[in-house]
Scaffold this active site. Sequence first.
Site, PDB file in Angstrom:
ATOM      1  CG  ASN A   1      -1.721   1.221   1.410  1.00  0.00           C
ATOM      2  OD1 ASN A   1      -1.812   2.038   0.494  1.00  0.00           O
ATOM      3  ND2 ASN A   1      -2.326   1.382   2.585  1.00  0.00           N
TER       4      ASN A   1
ATOM      5  CE  LYS B   1      -0.181   3.339   4.692  1.00  0.00           C
ATOM      6  NZ  LYS B   1      -0.104   3.465   6.139  1.00  0.00           N
TER       7      LYS B   1
ATOM      8  CG  HIS C   1      -5.922   2.186   5.203  1.00  0.00           C
ATOM      9  ND1 HIS C   1      -5.437   3.156   6.036  1.00  0.00           N
ATOM     10  CD2 HIS C   1      -4.937   1.261   5.071  1.00  0.00           C
ATOM     11  CE1 HIS C   1      -4.196   2.836   6.393  1.00  0.00           C
ATOM     12  NE2 HIS C   1      -3.867   1.689   5.815  1.00  0.00           N
TER      13      HIS C   1
ATOM     14  CD  GLU D   1      -2.960   5.749   6.618  1.00  0.00           C
ATOM     15  OE1 GLU D   1      -2.950   5.814   5.373  1.00  0.00           O
ATOM     16  OE2 GLU D   1      -2.064   5.167   7.272  1.00  0.00           O
TER      17      GLU D   1
ATOM     18  CD  GLU E   1      -3.607  -2.248   7.370  1.00  0.00           C
ATOM     19  OE1 GLU E   1      -2.533  -2.536   6.841  1.00  0.00           O
ATOM     20  OE2 GLU E   1      -4.226  -1.194   7.139  1.00  0.00           O
TER      21      GLU E   1
ATOM     22  N   GLY F   1       2.504   2.431  10.754  1.00  0.00           N
ATOM     23  CA  GLY F   1       3.475   3.504  10.568  1.00  0.00           C
ATOM     24  C   GLY F   1       4.184   3.915  11.846  1.00  0.00           C
TER      25      GLY F   1
ATOM     26  CB  SER G   1       5.122  -1.648  11.913  1.00  0.00           C
ATOM     27  OG  SER G   1       4.768  -0.294  12.136  1.00  0.00           O
TER      28      SER G   1
END
Length: 250
Positions: A9, A11, A95, A97, A165, A171, A211
């Site tokens: 991904n 991003k 996701h 985010e 996730e 991250g 991660s």
Amino acid sequence: MRTPIVVGNWKMNTTPTLASKLGKAAGELATKHSGRVDVGVAPPSIWLERVQQVAGEHLGVFAQSCSEHESGAHTGEISANMIALAQVGGVILGHSERRHVYGETNEAVAAKVSAALDEELSVILCVGEKLEERDAGQTWDVIEAQLDGSIEDGTEPDGIIVAYEPVWAIGTGRTATSAQAQTVHAQIRDWWRTNFGDQAADALRIQYGGSVKPANAAELLSMPDIDGALVGGASLDAESFAAIVAAARG
Ligand code: PGA
């Protein structure tokens, strides 16, 4: 046996040059591991076509989101139909985010999932708890509510891959331990069994994301219910991504 699936991904990262380079490298990996590991990438939508041109026949190419609407006055959005017309095979939806930074609700995610499945796109449906929810012992309640809320009644689930996730691991360099991840993955599979039956549950691929890097991939991917990885940061480095794909092959 489930074929593991590893998807990068990207991003909102990469330049045209880097997108082509990473896409080509991922395409070569997909060919090399064909039949053993499914490999995919999710570039920014403006680079999808560029990546497709270098992808080869085995690389899965995914968009990072789509609209729940069919067409019309939705500035900045792309529809599931456009993704399908561009011959992109799938889309990441829900996701964290999107959920937590852009305020996507379960209802919106559910409508997007249905729109994507109607276009016969593969869907990577992301779920995950925040740190305070984990600390409060609410991990499964949160994941269950996301699953319940993000898949409309009557959905035919075969096109869905789930990505677990944990938000606190994305991250941040903090990974869930393989045991923590396995626990949630097994619960997700049980939920699938209850809702869609044995065959669908046994076939469901559940990726771990947060991660993932070469140093932790093999251990995570050795767990019985971890069927691949959704890789953010480490997918921007061709060597790291290759090492994670190799770990998925076992
Ligand atoms: P990360 O991102 O690997 O950089 O933690 C994973 C993701 O958000 O899909």
